[in-house]
Design a protein around this motif. Structure first.
Motif, PDB file in Angstrom:
ATOM      1  N   ASP A  21       0.840  -1.196   0.000  1.00 13.29           N
ATOM      2  CA  ASP A  21       0.000   0.000   0.000  1.00 13.29           C
ATOM      3  C   ASP A  21       0.878   1.249   0.000  1.00 13.29           C
ATOM      4  O   ASP A  21       1.623   1.477   0.959  1.00 13.29           O
ATOM      5  CB  ASP A  21      -0.891  -0.025   1.242  1.00 13.29           C
ATOM      6  CG  ASP A  21      -1.846   1.149   1.308  1.00 13.29           C
ATOM      7  OD1 ASP A  21      -1.791   2.030   0.430  1.00 13.29           O
ATOM      8  OD2 ASP A  21      -2.642   1.197   2.265  1.00 13.29           O
ATOM      9  N   PRO A  22       0.796   2.097  -1.040  1.00 14.29           N
ATOM     10  CA  PRO A  22       1.600   3.319  -1.069  1.00 14.29           C
ATOM     11  C   PRO A  22       1.332   4.235   0.122  1.00 14.29           C
ATOM     12  O   PRO A  22       2.176   5.071   0.463  1.00 14.29           O
ATOM     13  CB  PRO A  22       1.197   3.983  -2.384  1.00 14.29           C
ATOM     14  CG  PRO A  22       0.664   2.883  -3.231  1.00 14.29           C
ATOM     15  CD  PRO A  22       0.006   1.939  -2.280  1.00 14.29           C
ATOM     16  N   GLN A  23       0.148   4.082   0.753  1.00 11.01           N
ATOM     17  CA  GLN A  23      -0.186   4.894   1.924  1.00 11.01           C
ATOM     18  C   GLN A  23       0.090   4.155   3.229  1.00 11.01           C
ATOM     19  O   GLN A  23      -0.212   4.666   4.309  1.00 11.01           O
ATOM     20  CB  GLN A  23      -1.675   5.282   1.873  1.00 11.01           C
ATOM     21  CG  GLN A  23      -2.091   5.994   0.599  1.00 11.01           C
ATOM     22  CD  GLN A  23      -1.265   7.237   0.326  1.00 11.01           C
ATOM     23  OE1 GLN A  23      -0.997   8.029   1.238  1.00 11.01           O
ATOM     24  NE2 GLN A  23      -0.839   7.417  -0.919  1.00 11.01           N
ATOM     25  N   LEU A  52       6.453  -1.431   1.488  1.00 11.30           N
ATOM     26  CA  LEU A  52       7.778  -2.035   1.587  1.00 11.30           C
ATOM     27  C   LEU A  52       8.658  -1.513   0.464  1.00 11.30           C
ATOM     28  O   LEU A  52       8.349  -1.700  -0.721  1.00 11.30           O
ATOM     29  CB  LEU A  52       7.675  -3.552   1.531  1.00 11.30           C
ATOM     30  CG  LEU A  52       8.951  -4.350   1.829  1.00 11.30           C
ATOM     31  CD1 LEU A  52       9.462  -4.043   3.234  1.00 11.30           C
ATOM     32  CD2 LEU A  52       8.692  -5.845   1.679  1.00 11.30           C
ATOM     33  N   ILE A  53       9.746  -0.846   0.821  1.00 13.09           N
ATOM     34  CA  ILE A  53      10.631  -0.173  -0.130  1.00 13.09           C
ATOM     35  C   ILE A  53      12.008  -0.825  -0.026  1.00 13.09           C
ATOM     36  O   ILE A  53      12.710  -0.661   0.971  1.00 13.09           O
ATOM     37  CB  ILE A  53      10.748   1.326   0.193  1.00 13.09           C
ATOM     38  CG1 ILE A  53       9.364   1.974   0.290  1.00 13.09           C
ATOM     39  CG2 ILE A  53      11.615   2.033  -0.840  1.00 13.09           C
ATOM     40  CD1 ILE A  53       9.350   3.284   1.073  1.00 13.09           C
ATOM     41  N   ALA A  54      12.379  -1.606  -1.039  1.00 11.73           N
ATOM     42  CA  ALA A  54      13.633  -2.358  -0.995  1.00 11.73           C
ATOM     43  C   ALA A  54      14.634  -1.771  -1.989  1.00 11.73           C
ATOM     44  O   ALA A  54      14.321  -1.590  -3.170  1.00 11.73           O
ATOM     45  CB  ALA A  54      13.383  -3.826  -1.293  1.00 11.73           C
ATOM     46  N   LEU A  55      15.814  -1.507  -1.503  1.00 12.10           N
ATOM     47  CA  LEU A  55      16.880  -0.886  -2.302  1.00 12.10           C
ATOM     48  C   LEU A  55      17.859  -1.948  -2.783  1.00 12.10           C
ATOM     49  O   LEU A  55      18.263  -2.818  -2.013  1.00 12.10           O
ATOM     50  CB  LEU A  55      17.609   0.141  -1.430  1.00 12.10           C
ATOM     51  CG  LEU A  55      18.811   0.873  -2.016  1.00 12.10           C
ATOM     52  CD1 LEU A  55      18.364   1.816  -3.137  1.00 12.10           C
ATOM     53  CD2 LEU A  55      19.531   1.667  -0.919  1.00 12.10           C
ATOM     54  N   ASP A  56      18.222  -1.895  -4.065  1.00 10.08           N
ATOM     55  CA  ASP A  56      19.394  -2.643  -4.532  1.00 10.08           C
ATOM     56  C   ASP A  56      20.620  -1.846  -4.096  1.00 10.08           C
ATOM     57  O   ASP A  56      20.868  -0.742  -4.609  1.00 10.08           O
ATOM     58  CB  ASP A  56      19.410  -2.746  -6.066  1.00 10.08           C
ATOM     59  CG  ASP A  56      18.494  -3.819  -6.625  1.00 10.08           C
ATOM     60  OD1 ASP A  56      18.097  -4.724  -5.875  1.00 10.08           O
ATOM     61  OD2 ASP A  56      18.188  -3.751  -7.832  1.00 10.08           O
TER      62      ASP A  56
END
Length: 280
Positions: A21-23, A52-56
Motif C-alpha cells: 500500500d503506497p499509503q 515495503l521499499i527495498a533498495l538494490d
C-alpha cells in the motif's frame, strides 16, 4: 505486484522495488551480500498493507557499480539510504535488514536515530569487524589478495538453469523459487552466456573495517525498538551476543531455518506476523 523505479545519487543509479500500500507504513528493506531487493519478495506477499521499499545496494541487482578501483565499504551505504529517504521525503521509517543489510541498518540508525522508528533485523546485526591492533597486517593481506583477485574473471553460465542451480547450492542455500526471484535482478545475458550483474569487486577482501569499539558506539545509539530474528542454522548467535545488552528495547527471537530465513515459507510467515504486530 511490485513497482520498480530508480534514483540518482552523485551520478550513480540506484534501483528500488516497492510492494504493498503506497499509503501504508513505510518500511525500508536492505538485503544481504550478493543478494538484491527481490530478497524481500516473500515477506512482501505477507505484508500487503505495508509500504515495503527495498533498495538494490550499490553494486547489486540493477543498481550501478561503484567506480572502478573504489572499494565497497559498508558505511558508504549509509549515504545511499539517506538519499533514498530524502528522495521520498520520509522523515522517519522502520528499517528491515538481512545480514549485510542488517549491518547497514545498524550503522544508519546509529548515525540518524531520529530518522528510524524501529528496526527489524534478520540473521544479522553488526558489520564484520577488524581488531584495531591487527589492522596493519589485515590491510596488507587484503591488498595482496585483492590485487590477485582483481585479475580474475568468472566463467559465464551456459544457461539460466545452470545459474539457478549455482544459486540454490551456494554457501547459503535457497529454494528454486527464491533463486528465481534473485536471478531476475541478478543475472544478465551476454554473447558468451549468463553472468552475475553484481560487481566482482564485492568479493574482494575489505582493506579496512570498523573495529569492535567503533561498532559498539553505533549500537549504543539504538534506542528505538529492535526485533532481531536469528536463524538456528545461520551465522550463529555468538557473532552478535556481546552487543545484545547494549540495546534497551531489544526483542530477540530464534527460528529454525537457514541464513535466508525470510525466503523460507514457514519462517517468513512467522517473521511477517511479528512485523505486522509491531507496525500495527
Amino acid at each position: 505486484m511490485h513497482r520498480s523505479w530508480q534514483l540518482e545519487v552523485q551520478g550513480r543509479r540506484l534501483a528500488v522495488m516497492e510492494w504493498g500500500d503506497p499509503q501504508g507504513v513505510p518500511v525500508v528493506a536492505l538485503h544481504g551480500w550478493l543478494d538484491n531487493a527481490a530478497s524481500f519478495t516473500l515477506l512482501a506477499r505477507h505484508l500487503p498493507h505495508v509500504r515495503l521499499i527495498a533498495l538494490d545496494l550499490a553494486g547489486h541487482g540493477l543498481s550501478d557499480h561503484r567506480p572502478a578501483g573504489q572499494p565497497y565499504y559498508i558505511w558508504d551505504n549509509v549515504a545511499d539510504v539517506l538519499a533514498l529517504l530524502d528522495e521520498l521525503a520520509l522523515e522517519r521509517v522502520a528499517l528491515l535488514g538481512h545480514s549485510l543489510g542488517a549491518g547497514v541498518a545498524t550503522l544508519f540508525a546509529g548515525t540518524f536515530p531520529e530518522r528510524v522508528s524501529r528496526m527489524m533485523l534478520i540473521d544479522g546485526l553488526i558489520p564484520l569487524d577488524y581488531a584495531a591492533d591487527q589492522l596493519p597486517e589485515l590491510m596488507a593481506e587484503a591488498l595482496v589478495r585483492g590485487a590477485r583477485l582483481s585479475r580474475r574473471s568468472l566463467r559465464p553460465y551456459s544457461s539460466v538453469e545452470q545459474a539457478v542451480q549455482a544459486r540454490m547450492n551456494g554457501r547459503w542455500p535457497v529454494s528454486r523459487e527464491a533463486a528465481g526471484w534473485l536471478l531476475e535482478r541478478g543475472l544478465r545475458q551476454q554473447p558468451d552466456g549468463w553472468t552475475w550483474r553484481s560487481d566482482l569487486a564485492l568479493t574482494q577482501p575489505s582493506i579496512v573495517r570498523l573495529c569492535e569499539q567503533q561498532i559498539t558506539a553505533f549500537v549504543r545509539r539504538l534506542s528505538m525498538p529492535v526485533l532481531l530474528v536469528m536463524a538456528e542454522q545461520g551465522i550463529g548467535i555468538e557473532r552478535v551476543e556481546a552487543f545484545l545488552e547494549l540495546m534497551p528495547a531489544l526483542e530477540l527471537k530464534v527460528l529454525a531455518g537457514g541464513h535466508h530465513l525470510h525466503l523460507e515459507e514457514k519462517a517468513a510467515a512467522q517473521i511477517t506476523e511479528w512485523i505486522g504486530e509491531r507496525l500495527a
